[in-house]
Scaffold this motif. Structure first.
Motif, PDB file in Angstrom:
ATOM      1  N   ILE A 149       0.876  -1.566  -0.147  1.00  0.00           N
ATOM      2  CA  ILE A 149       0.030   0.352   0.628  1.00  0.00           C
ATOM      3  C   ILE A 149       0.949   0.792   0.032  1.00  0.00           C
ATOM      4  CG2 ILE A 149      -2.166   1.360   1.135  1.00  0.00           C
ATOM      5  CD1 ILE A 149      -2.817  -1.477   0.172  1.00  0.00           C
ATOM      6  N   ALA A 150       0.978   1.555  -0.878  1.00  0.00           N
ATOM      7  CA  ALA A 150       1.393   2.666  -1.112  1.00  0.00           C
ATOM      8  C   ALA A 150       1.068   4.105  -0.712  1.00  0.00           C
ATOM      9  CB  ALA A 150       2.248   3.251  -2.576  1.00  0.00           C
ATOM     10  N   GLY A 151       0.090   3.795  -0.949  1.00  0.00           N
ATOM     11  CA  GLY A 151      -1.120   5.542  -1.072  1.00  0.00           C
ATOM     12  C   GLY A 151      -0.143   6.710  -2.354  1.00  0.00           C
ATOM     13  N   THR A 152      -0.183   7.895  -2.287  1.00  0.00           N
ATOM     14  CA  THR A 152      -0.238   8.503  -3.559  1.00  0.00           C
ATOM     15  C   THR A 152       0.955   9.660  -3.333  1.00  0.00           C
ATOM     16  OG1 THR A 152      -1.223  10.199  -2.831  1.00  0.00           O
ATOM     17  CG2 THR A 152      -2.619   8.520  -4.296  1.00  0.00           C
ATOM     18  N   GLU A 153       2.096   9.590  -2.302  1.00  0.00           N
ATOM     19  CA  GLU A 153       2.768  10.492  -2.390  1.00  0.00           C
ATOM     20  C   GLU A 153       3.543  10.269  -3.627  1.00  0.00           C
ATOM     21  OE1 GLU A 153       4.290  12.987  -0.691  1.00  0.00           O
ATOM     22  OE2 GLU A 153       2.685  13.142   0.134  1.00  0.00           O
ATOM     23  N   PRO A 154       4.192  10.956  -4.014  1.00  0.00           N
ATOM     24  CA  PRO A 154       5.471  10.714  -5.608  1.00  0.00           C
ATOM     25  C   PRO A 154       6.815  10.260  -5.648  1.00  0.00           C
ATOM     26  CG  PRO A 154       4.715  12.881  -6.074  1.00  0.00           C
ATOM     27  CD  PRO A 154       4.065  12.405  -4.377  1.00  0.00           C
ATOM     28  N   ARG A 155       6.950  10.359  -3.540  1.00  0.00           N
ATOM     29  CA  ARG A 155       8.427   9.873  -3.157  1.00  0.00           C
ATOM     30  C   ARG A 155       8.082   8.593  -2.589  1.00  0.00           C
ATOM     31  NH1 ARG A 155       9.222  10.292   1.597  1.00  0.00           N
ATOM     32  NH2 ARG A 155       7.708  11.676   2.200  1.00  0.00           N
ATOM     33  N   VAL A 156       7.230   8.293  -2.037  1.00  0.00           N
ATOM     34  CA  VAL A 156       7.078   6.863  -1.638  1.00  0.00           C
ATOM     35  C   VAL A 156       6.889   5.972  -3.140  1.00  0.00           C
ATOM     36  CG1 VAL A 156       5.516   5.077  -0.331  1.00  0.00           C
ATOM     37  CG2 VAL A 156       6.265   7.682   0.330  1.00  0.00           C
ATOM     38  N   ILE A 157       6.052   5.988  -3.926  1.00  0.00           N
ATOM     39  CA  ILE A 157       5.516   5.585  -4.778  1.00  0.00           C
ATOM     40  C   ILE A 157       6.595   4.880  -6.071  1.00  0.00           C
ATOM     41  CG2 ILE A 157       4.507   5.344  -7.262  1.00  0.00           C
ATOM     42  CD1 ILE A 157       1.596   6.987  -5.631  1.00  0.00           C
ATOM     43  N   LEU A 158       7.763   6.845  -6.136  1.00  0.00           N
ATOM     44  CA  LEU A 158       8.881   5.963  -6.959  1.00  0.00           C
ATOM     45  C   LEU A 158       9.975   5.636  -6.333  1.00  0.00           C
ATOM     46  CD1 LEU A 158       8.897   9.960  -8.155  1.00  0.00           C
ATOM     47  CD2 LEU A 158       8.591   7.508  -9.524  1.00  0.00           C
ATOM     48  N   GLY A 159       9.486   5.495  -4.991  1.00  0.00           N
ATOM     49  CA  GLY A 159      10.494   4.618  -4.202  1.00  0.00           C
ATOM     50  C   GLY A 159      10.987   3.179  -3.929  1.00  0.00           C
ATOM     51  N   LEU A 160       8.928   2.572  -4.294  1.00  0.00           N
ATOM     52  CA  LEU A 160       8.397   1.495  -3.866  1.00  0.00           C
ATOM     53  C   LEU A 160       9.289   0.610  -6.186  1.00  0.00           C
ATOM     54  CD1 LEU A 160       5.250   1.676  -2.279  1.00  0.00           C
ATOM     55  CD2 LEU A 160       7.612   0.586  -1.505  1.00  0.00           C
ATOM     56  N   VAL A 161       8.936   1.449  -6.691  1.00  0.00           N
ATOM     57  CA  VAL A 161       9.470   1.200  -8.003  1.00  0.00           C
ATOM     58  C   VAL A 161      10.953   0.781  -7.752  1.00  0.00           C
ATOM     59  CG1 VAL A 161       9.578   2.222 -10.452  1.00  0.00           C
ATOM     60  CG2 VAL A 161       7.451   2.976  -9.327  1.00  0.00           C
ATOM     61  N   GLU A 162      11.636   2.124  -7.271  1.00  0.00           N
ATOM     62  CA  GLU A 162      13.541   1.446  -7.732  1.00  0.00           C
ATOM     63  C   GLU A 162      13.535   0.092  -6.805  1.00  0.00           C
ATOM     64  OE1 GLU A 162      15.253   2.136  -8.815  1.00  0.00           O
ATOM     65  OE2 GLU A 162      14.265   4.347  -9.943  1.00  0.00           O
ATOM     66  N   GLU A 163      12.648  -0.108  -5.876  1.00  0.00           N
ATOM     67  CA  GLU A 163      12.789  -1.552  -4.854  1.00  0.00           C
ATOM     68  C   GLU A 163      12.543  -3.054  -6.454  1.00  0.00           C
ATOM     69  OE1 GLU A 163      11.439  -0.974  -0.986  1.00  0.00           O
ATOM     70  OE2 GLU A 163      11.151  -3.083  -0.678  1.00  0.00           O
ATOM     71  N   VAL A 164      11.452  -2.435  -6.599  1.00  0.00           N
ATOM     72  CA  VAL A 164      11.502  -3.650  -7.364  1.00  0.00           C
ATOM     73  C   VAL A 164      12.246  -3.445  -8.318  1.00  0.00           C
ATOM     74  CG1 VAL A 164       9.134  -4.562  -9.159  1.00  0.00           C
ATOM     75  CG2 VAL A 164       8.258  -3.283  -7.546  1.00  0.00           C
TER      76      VAL A 164
END
Ligand code: UD1
Length: 375
Positions: free
Chosen positions: A324-339
């Motif tokens: 669950i990421a929410g809509t905060e850009p930093r969080v979403i982009l961090g999770l994409v990097e992690e994947v």
């Protein structure tokens, strides 16, 4: 008919398909009718699914179409009542959490016709979501409740639902996924060649995005921020975006569609079932605010980043591939990097997601109806 099954919107179709087939196979004496409220009506949101999934044509279509929540719900109720009278059903089956689900359940219960709810007990605990209201109210007025994940039972018991009325069934949507996985279409049949070339959709890596929740698409500021985040994501890997009609109209109204298409984002019309399955199955990562896609990615073992603050399907996070990421850009982009760097969550397949949920439901309904609809 004996049992009237109701569908209305896209996420209902892949749930009713295996239930209809299992009822025909395991309760052959039961006369089963299919009613479509017409909540979704575009070919891409509708007929394509009936065809691809071999769902019998509805016996009745109420053709309600779109409207505000009040209009749509009221219109389904107004038109459903005489249809229910005419078919003389002894019970009504509803699935999921859309406006058609609560509307038809409410009409039936007021006529003392027992209601069966498939996918009961899911809770996001966010009453700002229209579907959460539909879920709570439908469960309160249902007589037989089938759950798709084990945690749902505790939610129902907490709300005072009788234990005998609750049955763990597993996930019917995953029945459909397993039955159709080898018919899933390849990317080359879905994305036109010029878009594939323009966005570099030639290698193995790509992201799939879907968005349609009012909380994300109706607020221009949230929508603009999500568009930015998707364009940023597309700098790391190409993005495929099958677009819900509501989202398209909101992006057009906010003049954001061009910004999106200037990124490495292939915008597509809403896709059929076998197309969507093909896109998700081979994706590196899926970003979504859909409920069903959180489950489908868990079943497929594909990492899912959910663009919401909560989920009503916690098993996809606890056991599956969902975050669950929410809509905060930093969080979403961090999770994409992690994947991209780790391959993302691997997850395991939750209990009852093996492809037999609809058989358990059909057998339970047959026995329940033979006992005069008593749990
Ligand atoms: C509905 C469900 C949602 C589900 C989603 C899947 C409710 C409360 N919401 O939301 O839980 O995840 O379906 O798609 O029932 N439209 C079309 N063509 C169609 C259908 C809709 O153009 O065939 C457009 C219309 O502009 C309409 C808008 O989409 O006003 C919203 O449709 P609606 O059925 O109200 O809700 P969804 O957002 O699709």
């Amino acid at each position: 008919c004996d049992l009237l099954c109701v569908v209305g919107a896209r996420p209902n179709f892949m749930k009713i398909a295996p239930i209809a087939a299992a009822l025909a196979a395991h309760a052959p004496g039961l006369r089963v009718g299919l009613l479509h409220t017409g909540q979704h009506y575009d070919a891409a949101m509708n007929h394509q699914y009936f065809e691809a999934l071999g769902i019998p044509a509805p016996d009745i279509n109420l053709e309600v179409g779109s409207g505000t929540h009040a209009q749509q719900t009221a219109e389904v109720m107004r038109r459903f009542e005489p249809a229910l009278d005419a078919c003389g059903a002894r019970s009504v089956l509803v699935v999921g959490d859309v406006n058609s689900t609560i509307a038809c359940a409410l009409v039936a219960v007021k006529k003392n016709i027992p209601v069966i709810h498939v996918e009961a007990g899911l809770r996001s605990f966010d009453r700002g979501m229209p579907e959460e209201i539909n879920r709570i109210l439908t469960d309160q007025i249902s007589d037989l409740l089938f759950t798709s994940e084990q945690g749902a039972r505790a939610n129902l018991l907490r709300e005072g639902i009788r234990e005998e009325a609750i049955r763990f069934a597993g996930n019917v949507m995953i029945d459909t996924l397993r039955a159709n996985l080898d018919r899933a279409l390849p990317l080359s049949r879905i994305v036109p060649p010029e878009l594939r070339e323009r966005h570099g959709l030639t290698g193995k890596q790509y992201a799939v995005v879907t968005l349609h929740r009012p909380a994300n698409v109706d607020d221009p500021a949230v929508l603009a921020s999500l568009v930015d985040t998707l364009v940023e994501t597309s700098k790391r890997l190409p993005v495929i975006f099958p677009m819900h009609p509501r989202t398209r109209s909101m992006l057009e109204r906010a003049s954001l569609l061009e910004a999106l298409e200037r990124g490495r984002v292939a915008v597509l019309p809403p896709q059929g079932y076998l197309e969507m399955l093909g896109l998700m199955k081979d994706a590196t990562v899926v970003l979504t605010d859909s409920g069903g896609i959180q489950e489908e990615t868990t079943a497929l073992g594909v990492p899912c980043i959910t663009l919401r603050e909560s989920t009503e399907r916690p098993v996809t996070v606890d056991e599956g591939t969902n975050t669950i990421a929410g809509t905060e850009p930093r969080v979403i982009l961090g999770l994409v990097e992690e994947v991209l760097s780790t391959g993302g969550k691997r997850g395991k397949i939750p209990e009852g997601w093996e492809g037999k949920a609809s058989v358990r439901i059909a057998v339970a309904i047959r026995d329940w109806m033979s006992r005069g609809c008593k749990a």
